[in-house]
Design an enzyme around this catalytic site. Structure first.
Site, PDB file in Angstrom:
ATOM      1  N   ASP A  40       0.853  -1.200   0.000  1.00 34.10           N
ATOM      2  CA  ASP A  40       0.000   0.000   0.000  1.00 34.10           C
ATOM      3  C   ASP A  40       0.887   1.247   0.000  1.00 34.10           C
ATOM      4  O   ASP A  40       0.633   2.225  -0.727  1.00 34.10           O
ATOM      5  CB  ASP A  40      -0.894   0.057   1.254  1.00 34.10           C
ATOM      6  CG  ASP A  40      -1.876  -1.106   1.341  1.00 34.10           C
ATOM      7  OD1 ASP A  40      -1.422  -2.263   1.336  1.00 34.10           O
ATOM      8  OD2 ASP A  40      -3.096  -0.854   1.431  1.00 34.10           O
ATOM      9  N   ASP A 179      -5.241 -11.846  -0.596  1.00 33.58           N
ATOM     10  CA  ASP A 179      -5.321 -12.791   0.505  1.00 33.58           C
ATOM     11  C   ASP A 179      -6.014 -14.123   0.224  1.00 33.58           C
ATOM     12  O   ASP A 179      -5.425 -15.177   0.345  1.00 33.58           O
ATOM     13  CB  ASP A 179      -6.037 -12.133   1.682  1.00 33.58           C
ATOM     14  CG  ASP A 179      -5.388 -10.823   2.087  1.00 33.58           C
ATOM     15  OD1 ASP A 179      -4.450 -10.379   1.413  1.00 33.58           O
ATOM     16  OD2 ASP A 179      -5.813 -10.248   3.100  1.00 33.58           O
ATOM     17  N   TYR A 371     -14.251 -10.992  -0.612  1.00 33.66           N
ATOM     18  CA  TYR A 371     -12.872 -10.531  -0.633  1.00 33.66           C
ATOM     19  C   TYR A 371     -11.995 -11.224  -1.686  1.00 33.66           C
ATOM     20  O   TYR A 371     -11.808 -12.432  -1.639  1.00 33.66           O
ATOM     21  CB  TYR A 371     -12.292 -10.784   0.761  1.00 33.66           C
ATOM     22  CG  TYR A 371     -11.286  -9.767   1.209  1.00 33.66           C
ATOM     23  CD1 TYR A 371     -11.615  -8.431   1.249  1.00 33.66           C
ATOM     24  CD2 TYR A 371     -10.011 -10.147   1.589  1.00 33.66           C
ATOM     25  CE1 TYR A 371     -10.693  -7.491   1.656  1.00 33.66           C
ATOM     26  CE2 TYR A 371      -9.089  -9.222   2.008  1.00 33.66           C
ATOM     27  CZ  TYR A 371      -9.438  -7.896   2.037  1.00 33.66           C
ATOM     28  OH  TYR A 371      -8.525  -6.970   2.436  1.00 33.66           O
ATOM     29  N   GLU A 415     -12.444   0.314  -0.417  1.00 29.52           N
ATOM     30  CA  GLU A 415     -11.307  -0.609  -0.502  1.00 29.52           C
ATOM     31  C   GLU A 415     -11.445  -1.444  -1.783  1.00 29.52           C
ATOM     32  O   GLU A 415     -10.475  -1.718  -2.472  1.00 29.52           O
ATOM     33  CB  GLU A 415     -11.322  -1.516   0.731  1.00 29.52           C
ATOM     34  CG  GLU A 415     -10.178  -2.494   0.799  1.00 29.52           C
ATOM     35  CD  GLU A 415     -10.252  -3.379   2.034  1.00 29.52           C
ATOM     36  OE1 GLU A 415     -11.242  -3.258   2.802  1.00 29.52           O
ATOM     37  OE2 GLU A 415      -9.325  -4.181   2.225  1.00 29.52           O
TER      38      GLU A 415
HETATM   39  C1  2M8 Z   1      -5.571  -6.782   2.812  1.00 29.15           C
HETATM   40  O1  2M8 Z   1      -4.779  -7.650   3.603  1.00 29.15           O
HETATM   41  C2  2M8 Z   1      -4.738  -7.637   5.047  1.00 29.15           C
HETATM   42  C3  2M8 Z   1      -3.672  -8.627   5.484  1.00 29.15           C
HETATM   43  O2  2M8 Z   1      -2.419  -8.206   5.004  1.00 29.15           O
HETATM   44  C4  2M8 Z   1      -6.040  -8.027   5.713  1.00 29.15           C
HETATM   45  O3  2M8 Z   1      -6.979  -8.456   5.035  1.00 29.15           O
HETATM   46  O4  2M8 Z   1      -6.098  -7.903   6.949  1.00 29.15           O
HETATM   47  C5  2M8 Z   1      -5.173  -7.015   1.348  1.00 29.15           C
HETATM   48  O5  2M8 Z   1      -6.068  -6.407   0.480  1.00 29.15           O
HETATM   49  C6  2M8 Z   1      -3.757  -6.494   1.116  1.00 29.15           C
HETATM   50  O6  2M8 Z   1      -3.403  -6.594  -0.237  1.00 29.15           O
HETATM   51  C7  2M8 Z   1      -3.610  -5.047   1.571  1.00 29.15           C
HETATM   52  O7  2M8 Z   1      -2.265  -4.682   1.497  1.00 29.15           O
HETATM   53  C8  2M8 Z   1      -4.127  -4.834   3.011  1.00 29.15           C
HETATM   54  C9  2M8 Z   1      -4.219  -3.366   3.378  1.00 29.15           C
HETATM   55  O8  2M8 Z   1      -4.875  -2.606   2.383  1.00 29.15           O
HETATM   56  O9  2M8 Z   1      -5.435  -5.409   3.169  1.00 29.15           O
END
Ligand code: 2M8
Length: 443
Positions: A40, A179, A371, A415
């Site tokens: 990110d 994920d 997701y 998101e």
């Molecule tokens: C999401 O991942 C995190 C774990 O790393 C989560 O679901 O808790 C994913 O979309 C990942 O690609 C992204 O970097 C993160 C924060 O936006 O969220």
């Protein structure tokens, strides 16, 4: 989109990034993601480079404060003052299990796709468009920061390139950034729930209205079981190659590694730094590895399960990894672009906006609200549009850019987005969605 509408949208995007900042950290979102995430930060820094160089540099510095002695940039650098995310630093316990991990700041023990070098290019290029004196300052900053990114790329080349396939290996779906994409279903099916999995309470579900938009509890059991496997071997990479129950070659991360090495090699040349040849070598090898995973008829790439030597599922946005890696012969480039914009993907007639969802609507695994199993991630569209731009296909890049900006017009910076209705899902005011808007509108 009119000039006034664009200006409003850009201003809103800037506000979101400002509000999601805490000191130098720019966090993905205030509620759901209250720490700093690795990839990110790369996308966010690209956008910030256009409007606030110091903030772009500060966010990268903040992330790399969590860099491990091995060179690994962890996927999360925790803000010790923030609560409400799980797994937390105590669950990762990295410094307890590995002398390579920093204890201040606390971090997670895995990584994400290495997009950061792209942000260094953006910082240098944006400075060239600004006031005199800005170029010298940016060159000086990039030159000082470059060794950290070099160490990061060397970590990946040394510890993560699978010698057989040339692909970057990952030990957790979180490392891919996607994920619970169907890409990983077959590999997760073989991950046992740890016999002594400590109890835990999920915190993510507090922040989303609809739990079915997030991964399931059964998936979380496996995500956390892998953490126990990591701790058992002290986060040792060689031991994980031997023992980790999740070990896959990720075509998409490999493509980003190719792209990032191209950027870093070019920066090294521009700044008169050594290592350009080494970096270009990593880039070429990664690109070739991605191209070896292309289906001969469509150009679509699939991941490789390294434990079983088996192909993993297709039908996800990772099919377009060869576009990201670049360097395709014209015929393949045209074919893959047509596929991306055609009825199996962005051109599917049921989609609200003509942008590629994370899983093809024609795939049996497609779930429009779940997701990484169907929704649209604007940051993925931005990556693909940037790749098309680099390949000189401004028409195709412009098509994706205009559709994304039209979709976001007066909505919140979700998101992710429901592809059939266009509604925002997940966290609202998400930084990387705001970042891609800012980058496109401030070019
Ligand atoms: C999401 O991942 C995190 C774990 O790393 C989560 O679901 O808790 C994913 O979309 C990942 O690609 C992204 O970097 C993160 C924060 O936006 O969220």
């Amino acid at each position: 989109m009119s000039g006034a509408t664009s200006a409003t949208l850009a201003a809103r995007a800037g506000l979101v990034l400002g509000r999601n900042s805490h000191g130098a950290m720019v966090k993905p979102a205030r509620g759901l993601y209250p720490h700093q995430w690795s990839w990110d930060t790369g996308f966010i820094a690209v956008a910030l480079a256009r409007v606030d160089t110091a903030m772009a540099e500060g966010s990268l510095e903040s992330l790399f404060r969590g860099q491990w002695r091995t060179g690994m940039v962890p996927h999360i650098v925790f803000d010790p003052a923030a609560e409400g995310y799980f797994p937390d630093p105590e669950r990762w316990a990295c410094a307890l299990h590995s002398s390579d991990a920093p204890s201040d700041p606390p971090t997670s023990g895995i990584c994400q796709p290495p997009i950061h070098a792209v942000a260094l290019t953006a910082i240098l290029d944006s400075a060239a468009d600004g006031a005199s004196g800005a170029v010298d300052a940016a060159r000086e900053w990039v030159t000082g920061f470059y060794p950290k990114v070099l160490a990061w790329h060397r970590f990946l080349a040394r510890e993560r390139v699978d010698p057989g396939s040339g692909l970057l290996r990952i030990f957790h779906g979180w490392e891919s950034g996607m994920d619970n994409s169907p890409r990983w279903d077959a590999a997760y099916a073989e991950v046992p729930v740890h016999a002594a999995l400590p109890p835990y309470q999920r915190r993510d579900l507090v922040h989303v209205a609809e739990p079915s938009e997030r991964p399931s509890d059964a998936e979380y059991d496996k995500y956390l079981s892998l953490l126990e496997e990591f701790k058992e071997v002290g986060y040792d990479q060689a031991a994980l190659v031997e023992r980790c129950s999740f070990n896959v070659g990720d075509v998409f991360s490999t493509a980003i590694f190719a792209l990032a090495n191209d950027h870093l090699a070019e920066l090294a040349r521009r700044l008169g730094l050594p290592d350009a040849g080494e970096l270009a070598g990593y880039g070429d090898a990664a690109r070739e590895a991605v191209q070896r995973r292309m289906a001969p008829d469509t150009g679509a790439t699939v991941d490789l399960d390294l434990r079983r030597g088996a192909d993993l599922a297709g039908g996800t946005i990772a099919e377009f990894s060869a576009l990201l890696a670049g360097g395709l012969p014209a015929r393949l480039q045209r074919g893959l672009t047509a596929r991306l914009l055609g009825p199996e993907w962005a051109g599917h007639p049921a989609l609200r906006w003509p942008v590629p969802p994370s899983t093809s609507p024609l795939s049996a695994a497609f779930r429009s609200r779940s997701y990484w199993r169907g929704p649209v991630w604007p940051v993925m569209t931005w990556l693909l549009a940037s790749a098309l731009d680099r390949a000189g296909d401004e028409d195709a890049a412009g098509t994706l850019r205009r559709a994304t900006l039209a979709q976001l017009g007066d909505r919140s910076f979700g998101e992710y987005y429901e592809p059939l209705t266009g509604e925002p899902l997940g966290s609202r005011d998400h930084s990387w969605t705001a970042a891609v808007v800012l980058d496109w509108l401030c070019r």
